[in-house]
Design an enzyme around this catalytic site. Structure first.
Site, PDB file in Angstrom:
ATOM      1  N   HIS A 265       0.925  -1.377   0.351  1.00 55.94           N
ATOM      2  CA  HIS A 265      -0.358  -0.137   0.163  1.00 55.94           C
ATOM      3  C   HIS A 265       1.072   1.228  -0.222  1.00 55.94           C
ATOM      4  CE1 HIS A 265      -3.187   2.438   0.662  1.00 55.94           C
ATOM      5  NE2 HIS A 265      -3.773   1.538   0.770  1.00 55.94           N
ATOM      6  N   ASP A 316      -7.903  -5.074  -0.672  1.00 54.90           N
ATOM      7  CA  ASP A 316      -8.946  -5.852  -1.242  1.00 54.90           C
ATOM      8  C   ASP A 316      -8.333  -8.070  -1.785  1.00 54.90           C
ATOM      9  OD1 ASP A 316      -9.274  -3.955  -3.101  1.00 54.90           O
ATOM     10  OD2 ASP A 316      -7.463  -3.784  -4.032  1.00 54.90           O
TER      11      ASP A 316
HETATM   12  N1  ACO Z   1       4.315  -7.522  -4.596  1.00 51.59           N
HETATM   13  C1  ACO Z   1       5.356  -7.654  -4.638  1.00 51.59           C
HETATM   14  N2  ACO Z   1       6.371  -6.260  -3.748  1.00 51.59           N
HETATM   15  C2  ACO Z   1       5.592  -5.508  -3.816  1.00 51.59           C
HETATM   16  C3  ACO Z   1       3.901  -5.064  -4.148  1.00 51.59           C
HETATM   17  C4  ACO Z   1       3.736  -6.525  -4.032  1.00 51.59           C
HETATM   18  N3  ACO Z   1       2.031  -6.077  -4.324  1.00 51.59           N
HETATM   19  N4  ACO Z   1       3.856  -4.307  -3.362  1.00 51.59           N
HETATM   20  C5  ACO Z   1       4.985  -3.464  -3.867  1.00 51.59           C
HETATM   21  N5  ACO Z   1       6.209  -4.459  -3.945  1.00 51.59           N
HETATM   22  C6  ACO Z   1       7.849  -4.200  -3.806  1.00 51.59           C
HETATM   23  C7  ACO Z   1       7.806  -2.988  -5.093  1.00 51.59           C
HETATM   24  O1  ACO Z   1       9.045  -4.151  -5.617  1.00 51.59           O
HETATM   25  C8  ACO Z   1       9.381  -2.386  -4.370  1.00 51.59           C
HETATM   26  O2  ACO Z   1      10.038  -3.238  -4.326  1.00 51.59           O
HETATM   27  P1  ACO Z   1      11.809  -2.562  -4.736  1.00 51.59           P
HETATM   28  O3  ACO Z   1      11.752  -1.568  -3.812  1.00 51.59           O
HETATM   29  O4  ACO Z   1      12.500  -3.388  -4.027  1.00 51.59           O
HETATM   30  O5  ACO Z   1      11.493  -2.311  -6.474  1.00 51.59           O
HETATM   31  C9  ACO Z   1       8.913  -1.988  -3.457  1.00 51.59           C
HETATM   32  O6  ACO Z   1       7.633  -3.297  -2.940  1.00 51.59           O
HETATM   33  C10 ACO Z   1       7.749  -0.838  -3.141  1.00 51.59           C
HETATM   34  O7  ACO Z   1       6.568  -0.665  -4.243  1.00 51.59           O
HETATM   35  P2  ACO Z   1       5.790   0.860  -4.803  1.00 51.59           P
HETATM   36  O8  ACO Z   1       5.682  -0.255  -6.083  1.00 51.59           O
HETATM   37  O9  ACO Z   1       6.838   1.209  -5.642  1.00 51.59           O
HETATM   38  O10 ACO Z   1       4.759   1.323  -3.426  1.00 51.59           O
HETATM   39  P3  ACO Z   1       3.974   2.063  -4.453  1.00 51.59           P
HETATM   40  O11 ACO Z   1       3.558   2.692  -2.948  1.00 51.59           O
HETATM   41  O12 ACO Z   1       4.346   2.404  -5.565  1.00 51.59           O
HETATM   42  O13 ACO Z   1       2.709   1.033  -4.391  1.00 51.59           O
HETATM   43  C11 ACO Z   1       0.931  -0.335  -4.509  1.00 51.59           C
HETATM   44  C12 ACO Z   1       2.015   0.408  -3.932  1.00 51.59           C
HETATM   45  C13 ACO Z   1       0.454  -0.064  -6.131  1.00 51.59           C
HETATM   46  C14 ACO Z   1      -0.027  -0.485  -4.111  1.00 51.59           C
HETATM   47  C15 ACO Z   1       1.819  -1.846  -4.980  1.00 51.59           C
HETATM   48  O14 ACO Z   1       1.926  -2.249  -3.526  1.00 51.59           O
HETATM   49  C16 ACO Z   1       1.075  -3.064  -5.633  1.00 51.59           C
HETATM   50  O15 ACO Z   1       1.557  -2.959  -6.609  1.00 51.59           O
HETATM   51  N6  ACO Z   1       0.348  -3.613  -5.373  1.00 51.59           N
HETATM   52  C17 ACO Z   1      -0.116  -5.181  -5.838  1.00 51.59           C
HETATM   53  C18 ACO Z   1      -1.780  -4.061  -6.417  1.00 51.59           C
HETATM   54  C19 ACO Z   1      -2.385  -3.628  -5.254  1.00 51.59           C
HETATM   55  O16 ACO Z   1      -3.109  -4.403  -4.222  1.00 51.59           O
HETATM   56  N7  ACO Z   1      -3.362  -2.615  -5.421  1.00 51.59           N
HETATM   57  C20 ACO Z   1      -4.382  -2.403  -4.417  1.00 51.59           C
HETATM   58  C21 ACO Z   1      -4.231  -1.386  -3.639  1.00 51.59           C
HETATM   59  S1  ACO Z   1      -5.341  -0.819  -2.542  1.00 51.59           S
HETATM   60  C22 ACO Z   1      -6.507   0.334  -3.320  1.00 51.59           C
HETATM   61  O17 ACO Z   1      -6.220   0.507  -3.940  1.00 51.59           O
HETATM   62  C23 ACO Z   1      -8.221  -0.447  -3.178  1.00 51.59           C
END
Ligand code: ACO
Length: 380
Positions: A265, A316
């Site tokens: 998140h 989710d």
């Molecule tokens: N699985 C694996 N690794 C992850 C995940 C995940 N679900 N989420 C974040 N990471 C990792 C990234 O790869 C990154 O790692 P790194 O620094 O080694 O490259 C680090 O965590 C940071 O990730 P970002 O994408 O920069 O984090 P951001 O704050 O931009 O993203 C997000 C948040 C989009 C929710 C992300 O966690 C994600 O893609 N989750 C999966 C999709 C999801 O569940 N979305 C629903 C969110 S809740 C909602 O909107 C209702």
């Protein structure tokens, strides 16, 4: 070197940027706390109803008995769809994505909204109530039509949660299922300046109308990085199938640097408070319907992702299995999210319009400058 953009720090994805003042909702990311209009989400989930919560978001205070009666009556009076909107849902081609249908239906609803063209606060509020009332009917009509059945008429005696399930399935579910669904709607109703709410506020800040802002918000919510993650999470669980396959499945994905949907998140650094309620309800209903294996798989995934990546599941993850064991089709999970979040979007649009300023940030320009124009004949 002179640049076209002002000298201010650029933050990719606007992470940590405070883009507006708001009294609707706040998230304490480190503590895992979510507050709607001053009320802790746990109190609302334990004691409130979706109607009461939607009223709270729109008006700022919990309703009195009389106010709730009026609000509920307004919702009930607006639930039926105009035939123009119904026609659009009917005309969606077979296999149409429900989120595309929903955003088209919401956009079209303005054609027949009695307050179209009136931007006063009172008119915008009435439009908000109509949208909250009609989204479950749109969803139900879409589901019935694509299954070759006639859309049902909303039942006046039912709550919004019970009606949504009735309009989808043709049956009035037992109270335990209705309550779980009602709580899920409460938990999804708002979440500060998430991507879809920000989209709604950007649209509203141009003084565009309520239906336009909500249509844009639906488009934003559909993405798999936002609301679309619930459907993706269920697809993952269906692919894993059994608890014994869960750990290796997740480890392989993580080794390939793939994302595990419904984890992570932008704001929470600890347990998402909504997930605690959804986890409990998903376990209870999974047991009730003889489908406890989903919960067993989910606990393994949670454990591995926490250990390997330090990430928690978000809203989710357990909403996906909650809806699955209720028998709701996978591609309707995000549309159900819409039926709840519309209350938050509308509250934010009203708030934006009450003290508006155009939202127009700048970009740090990284493209070339001072290129010489060459005539087409000389470009090869
Ligand atoms: N699985 C694996 N690794 C992850 C995940 C995940 N679900 N989420 C974040 N990471 C990792 C990234 O790869 C990154 O790692 P790194 O620094 O080694 O490259 C680090 O965590 C940071 O990730 P970002 O994408 O920069 O984090 P951001 O704050 O931009 O993203 C997000 C948040 C989009 C929710 C992300 O966690 C994600 O893609 N989750 C999966 C999709 C999801 O569940 N979305 C629903 C969110 S809740 C909602 O909107 C209702």
């Amino acid at each position: 070197m002179p640049t076209a953009t002002p000298d201010s720090a650029f933050t990719k994805g606007l992470e940590g940027v405070v883009a507006t003042e708001s009294a609707v909702c706040t998230v304490f990311g480190d503590e895992g706390r979510l507050v709607y209009r001053g009320y802790d989400i746990h109190d609302l989930a334990d004691h409130s109803t979706f109607e009461e919560t939607a009223y709270l978001l729109l008006n700022g205070d919990l309703p009195t008995r009389a106010q709730l009666k009026t609000f509920t009556a307004q919702i009930k009076a607006s639930q039926k769809l105009d035939r123009v909107v119904l026609r659009i849902i009917k005309d969606a081609p077979a296999g149409a994505n429900p989120m595309h249908v929903l955003r088209t239906a919401v956009s079209a609803a303005v054609f027949v909204d009695p307050d179209r063209g009136d931007d006063s606060r009172a008119a915008e509020y009435r439009k908000a109530v109509r949208l909250i009332a009609q989204l479950p009917t749109m969803l139900g009509a879409f589901q019935r039509l694509r299954s070759g059945q006639k859309p049902l008429t909303p039942r006046r005696g039912l709550s919004l949660a019970a009606n949504t399930l009735y309009l989808l399935t043709g049956e009035i579910p037992e109270p335990e299922v209705v309550r779980a669904f009602d709580v899920a709607l409460i938990l999804h109703a708002d979440h500060e300046l998430n991507a879809s709410t920000f989209a709604a506020r950007v649209i509203a800040a141009t003084l565009a109308d309520m239906h336009g802002a909500v249509t844009g918000a639906i488009a934003a919510l559909a993405g798999p990085l936002h609301g679309g993650a619930n459907t993706e999470a269920m697809k993952m669980l269906l692919d894993i199938k059994t608890p014994d396959r869960a750990e290796s499945w997740v480890r392989e994905r993580l080794a390939r640097k793939e994302r595990i949907m419904a984890f992570g998140h932008r704001v929470y650094r600890t347990e998402d408070p909504r997930a605690s309620h959804l986890r409990r309800m998903s376990e209870e209903l999974g047991r009730k319907f003889g489908q406890s294996h989903w919960f067993a798989i989910q606990r393994i995934i949670e454990d591995v992702v926490k250990r390997e990546k330090g990430l928690y599941c978000n809203v989710d993850f357990y909403s996906a299995t909650l809806y699955y064991v209720m028998g709701i089709p996978l591609d309707l999970y995000t549309p159900i999210f819409v039926a709840s979040r519309v209350s938050g979007w509308c509250a934010h649009v009203l708030e934006q319009h009450a003290d508006n300023r155009l939202i127009r940030p700048r970009a740090e320009y990284v493209g070339p400058l001072n290129r010489r124009w060459t005539p087409l004949r000389k470009r090869g």
